[in-house]
Enzyme design. Structure first.
Site, short mmCIF file in Angstrom:
data_model
loop_
_atom_site.label_atom_id
_atom_site.label_comp_id
_atom_site.label_asym_id
_atom_site.label_seq_id
_atom_site.Cartn_x
_atom_site.Cartn_y
_atom_site.Cartn_z
CG PHE A 141 -1.85 1.25 1.12
CD1 PHE A 141 -2.99 1.23 0.33
CD2 PHE A 141 -1.52 2.45 1.76
CE1 PHE A 141 -3.80 2.36 0.20
CE2 PHE A 141 -2.33 3.57 1.63
CZ PHE A 141 -3.47 3.53 0.85
CG ASP A 226 5.67 3.86 1.86
OD1 ASP A 226 5.65 4.59 2.87
OD2 ASP A 226 4.69 3.75 1.09
CE LYS A 255 -1.08 6.92 6.81
NZ LYS A 255 -0.70 5.88 5.86
#
Ligand SMILES: *Cc1c(COP(=O)(O)O)cnc(C)c1O
Length: 401
Positions: A141, A226, A255
């Site tokens: 993702f 990531d 985030k």
């Protein structure tokens, strides 16, 4: 208006139905706790997919944000501002990388990493024009842009959004032989989540990242990690790749970089890679703005000064041990690192959603991922008492449902 059903009805009538949230309408939050419009209190065990590692509405972040908003919020990168330079210096000193390129959302930072890797491939490695390949992994993702969903292995993310950007190859996660077989002179990068969050907190076999680092070095291609969800303390290290003691060429963060205040993302890289970008070749109106930079500076300081990375390691181990001790016929296995735990349910359990709904009734907000996994990822400010409180409820729900 005060009734939860009224707010839900508005969303259902006027909002796009691209999510299927639990029916809890949050109006206020503090640390690891949130309150709904009826005044009921819940512990937040999702932490906005790790965006609020520092805890909701951290007073230091609120203070910095408010002060910076009053001074200057946005200048555009046509001019300079007095927050960006200090942000760049501080994040580079903290992470050890030479340079940082700030963006806003995670997906934008992933796109930035893809552009950096391709440009490096053409201008440094010498890959023929438009031939660059990036190797990615099944279960990934990396966000929701058309390019990114194009190399998702999840039909739900892809279906109906093509045609997709070429130049990506999906390999089985954790399979070093598959990576070896896919290697060729046109590969500019391998992009990986050191632990896959959305896939259900899945780690590759031990030693895989190290082997992948060696393989990418030997084949003169970049290793891109990531760390948007796995990074900034979530796994008990600043970055999840540190568990295998490797040094990636590009790290993508987002985030928790802003502690949930405001979207701030970035890529980190050393000079050889970051210098592929020349003025005018990449950018963003909001990327590197003074408000985002000020908030990110404080968010990083909080992680360090409040020992949140250490807390994640210690409290995560404690939490994991307690969850593993729950005697439930529904649990297949419990996995994870730091305060990032996946409770994998057996197929006979009838899906994780009903457990998440029962946990909600008991004052715990969790979210299922991939039908059978309950993801437990509280803010890193959670206390041992909070964890004991949560384990009691998890035990109750997992043994009585
Ligand atoms: C959340 C996430 C993204 C995308 O971030 P957005 O801010 O939602 O665009 C990318 N990669 C990983 C690993 C993520 O968890």
């Amino acid at each position: 208006m005060s009734n939860a059903q009224d707010f839900i009805a508005l969303e259902e009538q006027y909002g796009a139905h691209n999510y299927h949230p639990l029916d809890v309408v949050i109006t206020r939050a503090e640390g690891a706790w949130v309150w709904d419009v009826d005044g009921k209190k819940y512990m937040d065990f999702l932490a906005a997919y790790s965006a609020v590692n520092q805890g909701h509405c951290h007073p230091r972040l609120v203070k910095v944000m408010e002060a910076q908003m009053r001074r200057v919020a946005l200048t555009s990168r046509a001019f300079r501002n007095d927050q960006l330079g200090p942000f760049c210096k501080e994040i580079c000193e903290l992470t050890g990388f030479d340079r940082v390129l700030p963006m806003n959302t995670g997906a934008e930072a992933v796109e930035t990493a893809i552009k950096a890797a391709r440009k490096w491939g053409y201008t440094v490695k010498g890959i023929p024009e438009d031939q660059a390949e990036i190797l990615v992994f099944a279960g990934n993702f990396h966000g929701r842009t058309t390019t990114i969903v194009g190399f998702s292995s999840d039909e739900e993310y892809r279906f109906g959004f093509g045609p997709f950007t070429p130049g990506f190859k999906i390999l089985p996660y954790g399979d070093i032989e598959a990576v070896k077989a896919a290697m060729n002179p046109n590969v500019c990068a391998v992009m990986i989540e050191p632990i896959q969050g959305e896939a259900g907190i899945v780690a590759p076999p031990e030693g895989f990242l190290k082997e992948l680092r060696n393989l990418t070095t030997d084949n003169n291609c970049l290793l891109v990690c990531d760390e948007i969800q796995s990074g900034l303390g979530r796994t008990g290290k600043l970055f999840a790749y540190e568990h295998e003691d490797i040094w990636p060429d590009i790290v993508i963060i987002g985030k928790a970089l802003s502690g949930g205040m405001y979207p701030v993302s970035a890529i980190l890289a050393d000079n050889e890679v970051m210098s592929v970008f020349k003025p005018g070749e990449h950018g963003s109106t909001y990327g590197g703005n003074p408000l985002g930079a000020a908030v990110a500076r404080e968010a990083l300081k909080i992680l360090v000064e409040e020992n949140m990375i250490q807390r994640s390691a210690e409290l995560g181990a404690y939490f994991m041990e307690k969850i593993r001790a729950i005697e439930s016929d529904h649990i297949e296995l419990v996995r994870g690192k730091g305060l990032w735990i996946g409770i994998v349910l057996k197929t006979s359990a009838g899906g994780a959603r009903r457990f998440c709904e029962a946990l909600q009734e008991n004052g715990m907000l969790c979210k299922e991922t991939h039908e059978t996994v309950i993801r437990v990822a509280p803010p890193l400010s959670v206390t041992r008492d909070d964890i004991d409180w949560a384990v009691e409820r998890l035990d109750k729900v997992l043994t009585t449902l």
